[in-house]
Design a protein around this motif. Sequence first.
Motif, PDB file in Angstrom:
ATOM      1  N   PRO A 140       4.630   3.643  -9.757  1.00  0.00           N
ATOM      2  CA  PRO A 140       5.075   3.342  -8.387  1.00  0.00           C
ATOM      3  C   PRO A 140       5.014   4.552  -7.457  1.00  0.00           C
ATOM      4  N   ILE A 141       5.275   5.745  -7.992  1.00  0.00           N
ATOM      5  CA  ILE A 141       5.175   6.947  -7.159  1.00  0.00           C
ATOM      6  C   ILE A 141       3.729   7.136  -6.701  1.00  0.00           C
ATOM      7  N   GLY A 142       2.783   6.921  -7.591  1.00  0.00           N
ATOM      8  CA  GLY A 142       1.369   7.055  -7.239  1.00  0.00           C
ATOM      9  C   GLY A 142       0.921   6.049  -6.194  1.00  0.00           C
ATOM     10  N   ILE A 143       1.379   4.808  -6.334  1.00  0.00           N
ATOM     11  CA  ILE A 143       1.008   3.776  -5.359  1.00  0.00           C
ATOM     12  C   ILE A 143       1.572   4.115  -3.989  1.00  0.00           C
ATOM     13  N   LEU A 144       2.846   4.502  -3.933  1.00  0.00           N
ATOM     14  CA  LEU A 144       3.455   4.828  -2.643  1.00  0.00           C
ATOM     15  C   LEU A 144       2.830   6.086  -2.032  1.00  0.00           C
ATOM     16  N   THR A 145       2.483   7.059  -2.856  1.00  0.00           N
ATOM     17  CA  THR A 145       1.845   8.271  -2.341  1.00  0.00           C
ATOM     18  C   THR A 145       0.450   7.960  -1.804  1.00  0.00           C
ATOM     19  N   ALA A 146      -0.284   7.101  -2.488  1.00  0.00           N
ATOM     20  CA  ALA A 146      -1.610   6.709  -1.995  1.00  0.00           C
ATOM     21  C   ALA A 146      -1.506   5.981  -0.666  1.00  0.00           C
ATOM     22  N   ILE A 147      -0.497   5.129  -0.516  1.00  0.00           N
ATOM     23  CA  ILE A 147      -0.286   4.439   0.762  1.00  0.00           C
ATOM     24  C   ILE A 147       0.061   5.458   1.848  1.00  0.00           C
ATOM     25  N   ALA A 148       0.909   6.442   1.507  1.00  0.00           N
ATOM     26  CA  ALA A 148       1.299   7.453   2.494  1.00  0.00           C
ATOM     27  C   ALA A 148       0.092   8.247   2.987  1.00  0.00           C
ATOM     28  N   PHE A 149      -0.831   8.558   2.097  1.00  0.00           N
ATOM     29  CA  PHE A 149      -2.018   9.318   2.484  1.00  0.00           C
ATOM     30  C   PHE A 149      -3.021   8.471   3.263  1.00  0.00           C
ATOM     31  N   ASN A 150      -3.045   7.184   3.030  1.00  0.00           N
ATOM     32  CA  ASN A 150      -4.071   6.315   3.610  1.00  0.00           C
ATOM     33  C   ASN A 150      -3.479   5.282   4.561  1.00  0.00           C
ATOM     34  N   ILE A 151      -2.543   5.701   5.387  1.00  0.00           N
ATOM     35  CA  ILE A 151      -1.893   4.790   6.331  1.00  0.00           C
ATOM     36  C   ILE A 151      -2.900   4.215   7.325  1.00  0.00           C
ATOM     37  N   SER A 152      -3.921   4.962   7.656  1.00  0.00           N
ATOM     38  CA  SER A 152      -4.898   4.484   8.635  1.00  0.00           C
ATOM     39  C   SER A 152      -5.608   3.211   8.162  1.00  0.00           C
ATOM     40  N   LEU A 153      -5.617   2.961   6.862  1.00  0.00           N
ATOM     41  CA  LEU A 153      -6.236   1.738   6.349  1.00  0.00           C
ATOM     42  C   LEU A 153      -5.397   0.493   6.650  1.00  0.00           C
ATOM     43  N   LEU A 154      -4.132   0.689   7.051  1.00  0.00           N
ATOM     44  CA  LEU A 154      -3.268  -0.441   7.390  1.00  0.00           C
ATOM     45  C   LEU A 154      -3.481  -0.923   8.825  1.00  0.00           C
ATOM     46  N   ASP A 155      -4.178  -0.152   9.647  1.00  0.00           N
ATOM     47  CA  ASP A 155      -4.385  -0.519  11.051  1.00  0.00           C
ATOM     48  C   ASP A 155      -5.098  -1.855  11.243  1.00  0.00           C
ATOM     49  N   PRO A 156      -6.124  -2.175  10.467  1.00  0.00           N
ATOM     50  CA  PRO A 156      -6.806  -3.459  10.686  1.00  0.00           C
ATOM     51  C   PRO A 156      -5.938  -4.685  10.394  1.00  0.00           C
ATOM     52  N   LEU A 157      -4.794  -4.499   9.751  1.00  0.00           N
ATOM     53  CA  LEU A 157      -3.922  -5.639   9.486  1.00  0.00           C
ATOM     54  C   LEU A 157      -3.330  -6.215  10.769  1.00  0.00           C
ATOM     55  N   GLY A 158      -3.270  -5.393  11.796  1.00  0.00           N
ATOM     56  CA  GLY A 158      -2.789  -5.864  13.089  1.00  0.00           C
ATOM     57  C   GLY A 158      -1.277  -5.954  13.212  1.00  0.00           C
ATOM     58  N   ILE A 159      -0.544  -5.370  12.273  1.00  0.00           N
ATOM     59  CA  ILE A 159       0.916  -5.365  12.348  1.00  0.00           C
ATOM     60  C   ILE A 159       1.325  -4.135  13.144  1.00  0.00           C
ATOM     61  N   ALA A 160       1.962  -4.370  14.284  1.00  0.00           N
ATOM     62  CA  ALA A 160       2.273  -3.274  15.195  1.00  0.00           C
ATOM     63  C   ALA A 160       3.215  -2.260  14.561  1.00  0.00           C
ATOM     64  N   LEU A 161       4.135  -2.710  13.752  1.00  0.00           N
ATOM     65  CA  LEU A 161       5.101  -1.812  13.130  1.00  0.00           C
ATOM     66  C   LEU A 161       4.414  -0.826  12.183  1.00  0.00           C
ATOM     67  N   LEU A 162       3.397  -1.281  11.476  1.00  0.00           N
ATOM     68  CA  LEU A 162       2.700  -0.421  10.529  1.00  0.00           C
ATOM     69  C   LEU A 162       1.699   0.515  11.183  1.00  0.00           C
ATOM     70  N   SER A 163       1.411   0.307  12.457  1.00  0.00           N
ATOM     71  CA  SER A 163       0.458   1.184  13.134  1.00  0.00           C
ATOM     72  C   SER A 163       1.095   2.516  13.521  1.00  0.00           C
ATOM     73  N   ASN A 164       2.424   2.581  13.536  1.00  0.00           N
ATOM     74  CA  ASN A 164       3.111   3.838  13.797  1.00  0.00           C
ATOM     75  C   ASN A 164       3.276   4.577  12.474  1.00  0.00           C
ATOM     76  N   LYS A 165       2.680   5.747  12.379  1.00  0.00           N
ATOM     77  CA  LYS A 165       2.653   6.499  11.125  1.00  0.00           C
ATOM     78  C   LYS A 165       4.053   6.857  10.631  1.00  0.00           C
ATOM     79  N   TYR A 166       4.922   7.266  11.543  1.00  0.00           N
ATOM     80  CA  TYR A 166       6.243   7.733  11.135  1.00  0.00           C
ATOM     81  C   TYR A 166       7.158   6.583  10.723  1.00  0.00           C
ATOM     82  N   VAL A 167       6.998   5.434  11.350  1.00  0.00           N
ATOM     83  CA  VAL A 167       7.760   4.263  10.930  1.00  0.00           C
ATOM     84  C   VAL A 167       7.322   3.831   9.539  1.00  0.00           C
ATOM     85  N   THR A 168       6.025   3.837   9.301  1.00  0.00           N
ATOM     86  CA  THR A 168       5.500   3.454   7.993  1.00  0.00           C
ATOM     87  C   THR A 168       5.957   4.440   6.921  1.00  0.00           C
ATOM     88  N   LEU A 169       5.941   5.727   7.211  1.00  0.00           N
ATOM     89  CA  LEU A 169       6.408   6.717   6.243  1.00  0.00           C
ATOM     90  C   LEU A 169       7.900   6.563   5.965  1.00  0.00           C
TER      91      LEU A 169
END
Length: 128
Positions: free
Chosen positions: A43-72
């Motif tokens: 789980p630490i690896g999965i969450l760390t990979a998501i933290a490094f690759n937040i820009s890949l969440l942008d195409p989902l179109g969820i406004a909350l996830l487009s803010n890097k600091y909110v997602t972190l």
Amino acid sequence: MVEIIGPVIMTILIGAIDLFFMVKDLSGDAKSTIGHGLGALIPIGILTAIAFNISLLDPLGIALLSNKYVTLSLLAVIGAVIVHAKSAAFKGARGVGSHETWAHSFIVAILIAASPFIYPLISGFLPF
């Protein structure tokens, strides 16, 4: 581009810190505690990979996830709950769980969320 090396290195470092906390808060035998701490790497690896690759969440179109600091911040809260839940589900401990404290869980979670900012600081000291 998907980052792979940074999340792997940070997962190993954060996993080692989590394992240190698990051993420090030990209430079971060492073999089970170390095995359980190593199981927390997934789980630490999965969450760390998501933290490094937040820009890949942008195409989902969820406004909350487009803010890097909110997602972190969300990753930090989710990470704290997962790390603490993994320690509470520890079999072979005296009492309920290995009793990893919430403070230790949040330290690990904050390291997960801050890993994209920490990695550039330590990458210059790595041999590759």
